[in-house]
Design an enzyme around this catalytic site. Structure first.
Site, PDB file in Angstrom:
ATOM      1  N   GLY A   1     -44.624  16.320   5.974  1.00 30.83           N
ATOM      2  CA  GLY A   1     -43.774  15.790   4.517  1.00 30.83           C
ATOM      3  C   GLY A   1     -44.923  15.144   3.741  1.00 30.83           C
ATOM      4  O   GLY A   1     -44.544  14.169   4.873  1.00 30.83           O
ATOM      5  N   ALA A   2     -46.338  15.389   4.517  1.00 35.61           N
ATOM      6  CA  ALA A   2     -47.477  13.998   4.449  1.00 35.61           C
ATOM      7  C   ALA A   2     -48.165  13.977   2.692  1.00 35.61           C
ATOM      8  O   ALA A   2     -48.758  12.436   1.870  1.00 35.61           O
ATOM      9  CB  ALA A   2     -48.763  15.073   5.009  1.00 35.61           C
TER      10      ALA A   2
ATOM     11  N   GLY B   1     -44.372   8.456   0.704  1.00 38.77           N
ATOM     12  CA  GLY B   1     -44.294   7.880   1.850  1.00 38.77           C
ATOM     13  C   GLY B   1     -44.483   7.653   3.307  1.00 38.77           C
ATOM     14  O   GLY B   1     -45.871   7.248   3.362  1.00 38.77           O
ATOM     15  N   ILE B   2     -43.533   7.998   4.632  1.00 39.54           N
ATOM     16  CA  ILE B   2     -44.388   7.361   5.759  1.00 39.54           C
ATOM     17  C   ILE B   2     -45.295   8.238   6.281  1.00 39.54           C
ATOM     18  O   ILE B   2     -46.872   7.526   6.643  1.00 39.54           O
ATOM     19  CB  ILE B   2     -43.381   7.612   6.854  1.00 39.54           C
ATOM     20  CG1 ILE B   2     -42.455   6.406   6.745  1.00 39.54           C
ATOM     21  CG2 ILE B   2     -44.059   7.255   8.585  1.00 39.54           C
ATOM     22  CD1 ILE B   2     -41.110   6.043   8.001  1.00 39.54           C
ATOM     23  N   GLY B   3     -45.376   9.563   5.811  1.00 41.13           N
ATOM     24  CA  GLY B   3     -46.347  10.614   6.387  1.00 41.13           C
ATOM     25  C   GLY B   3     -47.738  11.016   5.428  1.00 41.13           C
ATOM     26  O   GLY B   3     -48.877  10.751   6.154  1.00 41.13           O
TER      27      GLY B   3
ATOM     28  N   TYR C   1     -25.988  14.243   9.142  1.00 45.16           N
ATOM     29  CA  TYR C   1     -28.054  14.205   9.666  1.00 45.16           C
ATOM     30  C   TYR C   1     -27.669  12.992  10.361  1.00 45.16           C
ATOM     31  O   TYR C   1     -29.011  13.173  11.645  1.00 45.16           O
ATOM     32  CB  TYR C   1     -27.769  12.995   8.161  1.00 45.16           C
ATOM     33  CG  TYR C   1     -29.645  11.541   8.305  1.00 45.16           C
ATOM     34  CD1 TYR C   1     -30.179  12.268   7.669  1.00 45.16           C
ATOM     35  CD2 TYR C   1     -29.560  10.813   9.027  1.00 45.16           C
ATOM     36  CE1 TYR C   1     -32.093  12.087   8.092  1.00 45.16           C
ATOM     37  CE2 TYR C   1     -30.512  10.125   9.009  1.00 45.16           C
ATOM     38  CZ  TYR C   1     -31.899  10.641   8.752  1.00 45.16           C
ATOM     39  OH  TYR C   1     -32.741   9.693   8.570  1.00 45.16           O
TER      40      TYR C   1
END
Length: 353
Positions: A52-53, A56-58, A206
């Site tokens: 998930g790069a 966002g955070i990734g 979740y």
């Protein structure tokens, strides 16, 4: 002649006040976002995979690791978006050892193909960051029949990690980092309906998947004792990313417009959200720390249900069976042939351990 006196135009005073207030808000937000990781360690010669790069955070994690000289493999579902993010990272860091590889965590075949490529083409892997995730989506199934949040957040990373374990062990000391959430504290593992066949609630699904992340990390750490490979998980904070895109409040134009300024103020930025991940990936002080849950770069207590060793072992056994990880269940080779989809009705049944 009367001496000249400068008079500040009246409109400049409120503008000055607004500027001062805006600056103060930015500083306060930065302070509220927690400490930044300030370690100076370099990552040259080390290979890192981040799922998930592309956003966002990734993406922020990849950017900082690239600055420190790491070879970064960006594992993403959307290659076009990944290539765009890669170009931005290369431009900003001048590090050309950034690579995009397709990984669809909602497909066991894609995970196996990705792991097969990595094992065949990479001689070492020092850090695996299980960052990708999905939250609160409408009920849907992965390619193999798993509830989407459980399938992507837990089962996909479970299989990926296990398929790369030999390479991680070979590269020791190495680290496995899984992005969980404080939401695990409100979750339960519903062994009587793990795949949400009987009932589906987006929030509960979740929370279950994030609790599964913690249980997986703790059990994995025990299995890796003595190998030089550590496994830790973390809560990144409440971060303003597109993770909440499936929530109804985010889809409403009215509430979205009202809440956007509030979200900006009270939520972490992706850069702030990446700090604990970076700490766990880089800092020498946690090289031998394993089986822990972190937030704001400190070990935090986990929920009571996350301390259930029997549940962790049971979840591992089910995950191993559902992802066809054992040698007997991998008779289809790389997962492309002979496996088929998991039968939905069987997934709702509790599994024996």
């Amino acid at each position: 002649m009367a001496p000249f006196r400068f008079r500040m135009p009246r409109y400049l005073f409120p503008i000055s006040l607004l500027g001062t207030a805006a600056g103060g808000i930015v500083l306060l937000k930065d302070y509220m976002g927690g400490k930044r990781y300030t370690g100076t360690e370099r990552m040259a010669g080390k290979t890192v995979i981040v799922t998930g790069a592309n956003s966002g955070i990734g993406k922020e994690t990849c950017l900082e690791l690239a600055r420190r000289g790491a070879k970064v493999i960006m594992a993403c579902r959307n290659l076009e978006s990944c290539e765009q993010a890669k170009a931005e990272i290369v431009l900003e860091t001048a590090n050309h050892s950034i690579h995009c590889r397709r990984l669809e965590l909602a497909s066991l075949a894609s995970i196996r193909a990705f792991a097969k490529y990595i094992n065949a083409n990479e001689s070492h892997l020092e850090v695996l960051i299980n960052n990708a995730g999905i939250m609160g989506c409408p009920k849907s199934l992965t390619e193999d029949g798993f509830e989407m949040q459980l399938g992507v957040n837990h089962l996909g990373h479970f299989l990926l990690t296990n398929l790369l374990l030999d390479l991680l062990k070979k590269s020791a000391p190495s680290r496995i980092i899984t992005v969980s959430s404080i939401a695990h504290k409100w979750g339960d593992i519903h062994f009587d309906d793990l795949n949400s066949v009987k009932h589906y609630d987006p929030r509960a699904a979740y929370e279950q998947s994030k609790l599964a992340n913690v249980l997986f990390t703790i059990e994995l750490a025990k299995r890796l004792e003595g190998t030089g490979v550590t496994a830790n998980c973390l809560h990144p904070g409440i971060v303003n990313t597109d993770l909440s895109r499936h929530m109804s409040i985010s889809k409403s134009v009215v509430s979205g417009g009202i809440l956007s300024p509030l979200k900006w103020f009270i939520m972490k930025t992706p850069i702030q959200g990446a700090q604990t991940t970076l700490f766990l990936a880089i800092d020498p002080s946690v090289e031998k720390v394993s089986g822990k849950y972190f937030s704001d770069m400190h070990v935090k207590d986990i929920a009571l249900q996350a301390k259930d060793e029997a549940a962790a072992k049971r979840l591992w056994a089910i995950s191993e069976k559902w992802t066809r990880l054992s040698s007997r269940s991998q008779s289809g080779g790389d997962g492309q042939n002979g496996t088929g989809s998991v039968i939905q009705s069987n997934l709702s049944k509790p599994e024996p351990v």
